[in-house]
Enzyme design. Structure first.
Site, mmCIF file in Angstrom:
data_model
loop_
_atom_site.group_PDB
_atom_site.id
_atom_site.type_symbol
_atom_site.label_atom_id
_atom_site.label_comp_id
_atom_site.label_asym_id
_atom_site.label_seq_id
_atom_site.Cartn_x
_atom_site.Cartn_y
_atom_site.Cartn_z
ATOM 1 N N GLY A 88 0.740 -1.167 -0.020
ATOM 2 C CA GLY A 88 -0.011 -0.048 -0.032
ATOM 3 C C GLY A 88 0.894 1.317 0.020
ATOM 4 N N GLU A 144 -0.789 1.387 -6.154
ATOM 5 C CA GLU A 144 0.210 0.971 -5.353
ATOM 6 C C GLU A 144 0.917 -0.510 -5.211
ATOM 7 O OE1 GLU A 144 2.461 2.646 -3.118
ATOM 8 O OE2 GLU A 144 1.759 4.611 -3.528
ATOM 9 N N GLU A 175 4.431 -1.577 -6.200
ATOM 10 C CA GLU A 175 5.312 -2.258 -5.367
ATOM 11 C C GLU A 175 5.491 -3.768 -5.373
ATOM 12 O OE1 GLU A 175 3.981 -1.621 -1.342
ATOM 13 O OE2 GLU A 175 4.197 0.413 -1.440
ATOM 14 N N ASP A 235 13.557 14.680 8.269
ATOM 15 C CA ASP A 235 14.569 15.915 8.435
ATOM 16 C C ASP A 235 14.607 16.027 10.008
ATOM 17 O OD1 ASP A 235 12.141 17.212 9.171
ATOM 18 O OD2 ASP A 235 12.002 18.274 7.497
ATOM 19 N N GLU A 290 11.555 -7.389 -1.007
ATOM 20 C CA GLU A 290 11.116 -8.746 -1.055
ATOM 21 C C GLU A 290 9.659 -8.721 -1.525
ATOM 22 O OE1 GLU A 290 12.462 -12.010 1.374
ATOM 23 O OE2 GLU A 290 13.826 -10.486 2.200
#
Length: 160
Positions: free
Chosen positions: A35, A51, A55, A79, A109
């Site tokens: 996701g 997504e 992925e 940051d 993976e």
């Protein structure tokens, strides 16, 4: 007055024809269901399909909305200064319809995992809880509110 800002994300339980669940190993978070963030102008279901494809290489058919979660804790960006807004995540079911497993920058993976082994792979508490709600979907959408560092659940509701 500051306007509220939310990050909207999607993820979910994708099954193949053998009933196995699609899992990805993220470089930082470890094993999880696939996701990510919804982009500007994108629907949540289109984001879910995109997504998963990005992925894992798998094309899906979107099923049911199973869980909505709100991370109400305020974190800090990478940051070290900027706050992370509240994150609202929509969890779905889905069915693999085509494609071959492939990794990406966000997935070290990718694997089809037996349903009863999914939760054992997940290290993060909130990810395990959200995934458990998705795996145990009974026709009611689960809404749960949590914060991290330390992890705490602030409420769970089951919506018809």
């Amino acid at each position: 007055m500051d306007f509220p800002t939310h990050i909207v994300t999607v993820g979910g339980i994708i099954e193949n024809n053998e009933g196995k669940i699609l899992m990805v190993k993220h470089p930082v978070r470890g094993w999880e269901v696939p996701g990510g963030q919804v982009e500007v102008g994108e629907t949540i279901t289109d984001a879910f399909k995109r997504e998963i494809k990005e992925e894992t290489g798998i094309d899906i058919e979107v099923g049911n909305l199973t869980v909505v979660s709100s991370n109400i804790g305020i974190g800090i960006q990478y940051d070290g200064v900027s706050p992370i807004p509240t994150i609202v995540t929509f969890g779905f079911t889905g069915k693999a319809i085509s494609g071959e497993l492939t990794t990406s920058e966000e997935s070290l993976e990718v694997a089809w995992v037996n349903r009863n082994e999914v939760l054992d792979l997940i290290d993060e508490d909130f990810t395990r809880d959200r995934t458990s709600y998705m795996l145990n979907y009974d026709g009611r959408v689960t809404y749960f509110v949590f914060s991290r560092n330390p992890y705490a659940i602030h409420g769970v509701q089951y919506l018809q």
